[in-house]
Write a protein that holds these residues in place. Structure first.
Motif, PDB file in Angstrom:
ATOM      1  N   PRO A 271       1.210  11.983   4.421  1.00  0.00           N
ATOM      2  CA  PRO A 271       0.999  13.422   4.544  1.00  0.00           C
ATOM      3  C   PRO A 271      -0.417  13.866   4.191  1.00  0.00           C
ATOM      4  N   ASP A 272      -1.163  13.044   3.478  1.00  0.00           N
ATOM      5  CA  ASP A 272      -2.524  13.395   3.081  1.00  0.00           C
ATOM      6  C   ASP A 272      -3.596  12.926   4.064  1.00  0.00           C
ATOM      7  N   ALA A 273      -3.213  12.154   5.060  1.00  0.00           N
ATOM      8  CA  ALA A 273      -4.175  11.617   6.028  1.00  0.00           C
ATOM      9  C   ALA A 273      -4.468  12.652   7.112  1.00  0.00           C
ATOM     10  N   SER A 274      -5.568  12.437   7.819  1.00  0.00           N
ATOM     11  CA  SER A 274      -5.870  13.293   8.966  1.00  0.00           C
ATOM     12  C   SER A 274      -4.779  13.094  10.022  1.00  0.00           C
ATOM     13  N   ALA A 275      -4.649  14.057  10.905  1.00  0.00           N
ATOM     14  CA  ALA A 275      -3.599  13.994  11.934  1.00  0.00           C
ATOM     15  C   ALA A 275      -3.703  12.727  12.778  1.00  0.00           C
ATOM     16  N   GLU A 276      -4.913  12.218  12.964  1.00  0.00           N
ATOM     17  CA  GLU A 276      -5.122  11.024  13.780  1.00  0.00           C
ATOM     18  C   GLU A 276      -4.664   9.742  13.095  1.00  0.00           C
ATOM     19  N   GLN A 277      -4.398   9.797  11.787  1.00  0.00           N
ATOM     20  CA  GLN A 277      -4.039   8.586  11.030  1.00  0.00           C
ATOM     21  C   GLN A 277      -2.790   8.778  10.174  1.00  0.00           C
ATOM     22  N   ARG A 278      -1.962   9.725  10.521  1.00  0.00           N
ATOM     23  CA  ARG A 278      -0.824  10.089   9.680  1.00  0.00           C
ATOM     24  C   ARG A 278       0.318   9.074   9.693  1.00  0.00           C
ATOM     25  N   VAL A 279       0.540   8.398  10.808  1.00  0.00           N
ATOM     26  CA  VAL A 279       1.622   7.408  10.912  1.00  0.00           C
ATOM     27  C   VAL A 279       1.042   6.041  10.549  1.00  0.00           C
ATOM     28  N   VAL A 280       1.732   5.331   9.651  1.00  0.00           N
ATOM     29  CA  VAL A 280       1.246   4.043   9.157  1.00  0.00           C
ATOM     30  C   VAL A 280       2.324   2.987   9.382  1.00  0.00           C
ATOM     31  N   ILE A 281       1.944   1.892  10.025  1.00  0.00           N
ATOM     32  CA  ILE A 281       2.842   0.746  10.186  1.00  0.00           C
ATOM     33  C   ILE A 281       2.210  -0.421   9.447  1.00  0.00           C
ATOM     34  N   THR A 282       2.962  -1.015   8.525  1.00  0.00           N
ATOM     35  CA  THR A 282       2.476  -2.185   7.798  1.00  0.00           C
ATOM     36  C   THR A 282       3.156  -3.426   8.349  1.00  0.00           C
ATOM     37  N   ASP A 283       2.468  -4.563   8.237  1.00  0.00           N
ATOM     38  CA  ASP A 283       3.096  -5.817   8.641  1.00  0.00           C
ATOM     39  C   ASP A 283       3.382  -6.661   7.399  1.00  0.00           C
ATOM     40  N   ASP A 284       3.982  -7.802   7.607  1.00  0.00           N
ATOM     41  CA  ASP A 284       4.366  -8.646   6.475  1.00  0.00           C
ATOM     42  C   ASP A 284       3.215  -9.502   5.962  1.00  0.00           C
ATOM     43  N   PHE A 285       1.995  -9.262   6.475  1.00  0.00           N
ATOM     44  CA  PHE A 285       0.809  -9.979   6.004  1.00  0.00           C
ATOM     45  C   PHE A 285      -0.117  -9.084   5.192  1.00  0.00           C
ATOM     46  N   GLY A 286       0.313  -7.840   4.943  1.00  0.00           N
ATOM     47  CA  GLY A 286      -0.479  -6.922   4.142  1.00  0.00           C
ATOM     48  C   GLY A 286      -1.453  -6.069   4.938  1.00  0.00           C
ATOM     49  N   HIS A 287      -1.359  -6.078   6.252  1.00  0.00           N
ATOM     50  CA  HIS A 287      -2.240  -5.258   7.089  1.00  0.00           C
ATOM     51  C   HIS A 287      -1.516  -3.987   7.500  1.00  0.00           C
ATOM     52  N   GLN A 288      -2.282  -3.038   7.988  1.00  0.00           N
ATOM     53  CA  GLN A 288      -1.662  -1.808   8.463  1.00  0.00           C
ATOM     54  C   GLN A 288      -2.382  -1.267   9.685  1.00  0.00           C
ATOM     55  N   VAL A 289      -1.624  -0.519  10.467  1.00  0.00           N
ATOM     56  CA  VAL A 289      -2.135   0.178  11.635  1.00  0.00           C
ATOM     57  C   VAL A 289      -1.847   1.653  11.401  1.00  0.00           C
ATOM     58  N   ARG A 290      -2.840   2.487  11.669  1.00  0.00           N
ATOM     59  CA  ARG A 290      -2.672   3.933  11.531  1.00  0.00           C
ATOM     60  C   ARG A 290      -2.815   4.569  12.906  1.00  0.00           C
ATOM     61  N   MET A 291      -2.011   5.597  13.154  1.00  0.00           N
ATOM     62  CA  MET A 291      -2.057   6.289  14.433  1.00  0.00           C
ATOM     63  C   MET A 291      -1.577   7.723  14.252  1.00  0.00           C
ATOM     64  N   SER A 292      -1.796   8.510  15.270  1.00  0.00           N
ATOM     65  CA  SER A 292      -1.321   9.895  15.238  1.00  0.00           C
ATOM     66  C   SER A 292       0.169   9.931  15.583  1.00  0.00           C
ATOM     67  N   ALA A 293       0.783  11.065  15.296  1.00  0.00           N
ATOM     68  CA  ALA A 293       2.192  11.238  15.654  1.00  0.00           C
ATOM     69  C   ALA A 293       2.361  11.189  17.174  1.00  0.00           C
ATOM     70  N   ASP A 294       1.395  11.708  17.917  1.00  0.00           N
ATOM     71  CA  ASP A 294       1.472  11.650  19.379  1.00  0.00           C
ATOM     72  C   ASP A 294       1.420  10.212  19.884  1.00  0.00           C
ATOM     73  N   GLN A 295       0.531   9.406  19.306  1.00  0.00           N
ATOM     74  CA  GLN A 295       0.451   8.002  19.702  1.00  0.00           C
ATOM     75  C   GLN A 295       1.751   7.282  19.375  1.00  0.00           C
ATOM     76  N   PHE A 296       2.311   7.545  18.198  1.00  0.00           N
ATOM     77  CA  PHE A 296       3.572   6.911  17.830  1.00  0.00           C
ATOM     78  C   PHE A 296       4.689   7.374  18.762  1.00  0.00           C
ATOM     79  N   GLY A 297       4.678   8.648  19.109  1.00  0.00           N
ATOM     80  CA  GLY A 297       5.682   9.170  20.043  1.00  0.00           C
ATOM     81  C   GLY A 297       5.619   8.471  21.387  1.00  0.00           C
TER      82      GLY A 297
END
Length: 69
Positions: free
Chosen positions: A28-54
């Motif tokens: 909730p504290d990230a910019s709209a372009e990076q609000r959705v976060v997906i983590t993997d089992d190796f400790g990395h993450q991908v950030r995207m907007s809600a529109d991109q995730f949609g």
């Protein structure tokens, strides 16, 4: 990896083991372009907007990823 304690957990993928399963969060504290976060089992993450995730969800619902499984 970034501290995940301030993120809102939405889903855990797999969850049948103790391997650090991939997870979906909302930052909730990230910019709209990076609000959705997906983590993997190796400790990395991908950030995207809600529109991109949609768009990703729409593709999944339409069966565009069925060949992966």
């Amino acid at each position: 990896m970034t501290d995940l304690s301030s993120l809102e957990p939405l889903a855990t993928f797999c969850g049948k083991c103790d391997c650090g399963c991939p997870q979906l969060f909302l930052d909730p504290d990230a910019s709209a372009e990076q609000r959705v976060v997906i983590t993997d089992d190796f400790g990395h993450q991908v950030r995207m907007s809600a529109d991109q995730f949609g768009s990703l969800v729409e593709d999944a619902k339409a069966g565009r990823f069925d060949a992966l499984g």
